[in-house]
Write a protein that holds these residues in place. Structure first.
Motif, short mmCIF file in Angstrom:
data_model
loop_
_atom_site.label_atom_id
_atom_site.label_comp_id
_atom_site.label_asym_id
_atom_site.label_seq_id
_atom_site.Cartn_x
_atom_site.Cartn_y
_atom_site.Cartn_z
N ASP A 1 -3.36 -3.28 1.46
CA ASP A 1 -2.44 -4.19 2.17
C ASP A 1 -2.76 -5.65 1.87
O ASP A 1 -1.87 -6.47 1.73
CB ASP A 1 -2.50 -3.96 3.68
CG ASP A 1 -1.77 -2.71 4.13
OD1 ASP A 1 -0.88 -2.23 3.39
OD2 ASP A 1 -2.10 -2.20 5.23
N ALA A 2 -4.05 -5.98 1.79
CA ALA A 2 -4.46 -7.36 1.55
C ALA A 2 -4.05 -7.87 0.17
O ALA A 2 -3.98 -9.07 -0.05
CB ALA A 2 -5.98 -7.49 1.72
N LEU A 3 -3.75 -6.96 -0.73
CA LEU A 3 -3.36 -7.35 -2.10
C LEU A 3 -1.85 -7.46 -2.29
O LEU A 3 -1.40 -7.82 -3.38
CB LEU A 3 -3.94 -6.35 -3.10
CG LEU A 3 -5.46 -6.34 -3.23
CD1 LEU A 3 -5.91 -5.15 -4.07
CD2 LEU A 3 -5.95 -7.64 -3.82
N LYS A 4 -1.09 -7.18 -1.26
CA LYS A 4 0.37 -7.23 -1.39
C LYS A 4 0.80 -8.60 -1.90
O LYS A 4 0.37 -9.63 -1.40
CB LYS A 4 1.04 -6.94 -0.04
CG LYS A 4 2.55 -6.90 -0.14
CD LYS A 4 3.19 -6.52 1.17
CE LYS A 4 4.71 -6.48 0.97
NZ LYS A 4 5.37 -6.01 2.16
N GLU B 1 -6.32 -0.92 4.16
CA GLU B 1 -6.45 -2.35 4.50
C GLU B 1 -6.70 -3.19 3.25
O GLU B 1 -6.13 -4.28 3.10
CB GLU B 1 -7.60 -2.55 5.52
CG GLU B 1 -7.33 -1.96 6.90
CD GLU B 1 -7.41 -0.43 6.96
OE1 GLU B 1 -6.71 0.16 7.81
OE2 GLU B 1 -8.12 0.19 6.14
N GLN B 2 -7.52 -2.68 2.35
CA GLN B 2 -7.76 -3.40 1.09
C GLN B 2 -6.47 -3.47 0.26
O GLN B 2 -6.17 -4.50 -0.32
CB GLN B 2 -8.87 -2.72 0.28
CG GLN B 2 -10.24 -2.88 0.87
CD GLN B 2 -11.28 -2.05 0.14
OE1 GLN B 2 -11.00 -0.94 -0.32
NE2 GLN B 2 -12.50 -2.58 0.04
N VAL C 1 -10.48 -0.68 -4.85
CA VAL C 1 -9.58 -0.63 -3.69
C VAL C 1 -9.64 0.80 -3.14
O VAL C 1 -9.13 1.72 -3.76
CB VAL C 1 -8.13 -1.01 -4.07
CG1 VAL C 1 -7.22 -0.93 -2.87
CG2 VAL C 1 -8.10 -2.40 -4.69
N SER D 1 0.85 -1.19 0.00
CA SER D 1 0.00 0.00 0.00
C SER D 1 0.88 1.24 0.00
O SER D 1 2.07 1.19 0.30
CB SER D 1 -0.91 -0.01 1.22
OG SER D 1 -0.14 0.04 2.41
#
Length: 170
Positions: free
Chosen positions: A76-79, A73-74, A69, A15
């Motif tokens: 970060d979840a895609l990292k 948090e969204q 996105v 992010s």
């Protein structure tokens, strides 16, 4: 499973900020061109994103907003998620250039026609592309430089490459 008509063009590196921006690691020759090839898809093809670049060159990547996105948090979840473009959205390559996806799976033969194995991966750690070739029944892979001198023939139609092994790698 990745569709053969899609090519990996980048990955989400994390992010950026608190508003849902992401940092994209672009695998394109021009890093900012990643936004031109959308929509971009996840490897399994279940999600797609439109990409709007927000800043150039941020810690080895580009800053972007992805559709859907909106929060840190969204993002970060895609990292770590790899992004794929439809092949027909990508530019055509000159005869002596290849997409890595086209090389993976090709049979590697030496100049005498003896099968060395199959190209399992293409690596680039800054000094040029290296082909990882795994032979039948071998536990360790052979790494060869992907240069015209070492790989004089790439025949995509026949699904094979010819490797002229440098002395010392045999």
């Amino acid at each position: 499973m990745t569709r053969p008509d899609r090519i990996c063009v980048g990955a989400i590196a994390g992010s950026f900020g608190v508003q849902g921006e992401v940092r994209l690691k672009s695998f394109c020759a021009d890093p900012e061109a990643i936004a031109d090839y959308g929509p971009l898809w996840t490897e399994d093809g279940t999600r797609s994103f439109t990409v709007k670049l927000t800043r150039a060159s941020v810690s080895g990547g580009v800053g972007a907003r992805l559709s859907g996105v909106a929060t840190k948090e969204q993002a970060d979840a895609l990292k770590g998620v790899q992004l794929f473009a439809d092949r027909d959205r990508l530019p055509s390559l000159p005869d002596d250039e290849f997409y890595h996806a086209d090389l993976i799976g090709l049979t590697a033969q030496d100049t005498g026609g003896v099968t060395l194995g199959t190209v399992r991966a293409v690596h680039n750690h800054g000094a040029g592309d290296m082909l990882e070739i795994l032979g039948p029944g071998t536990k360790s892979a052979l790494l060869v430089p992907f240069t015209l001198a070492v790989v004089p023939t790439v025949d995509l139609a026949a699904r094979r490459i010819v490797v002229d092994m440098p002395e010392g790698l045999e």
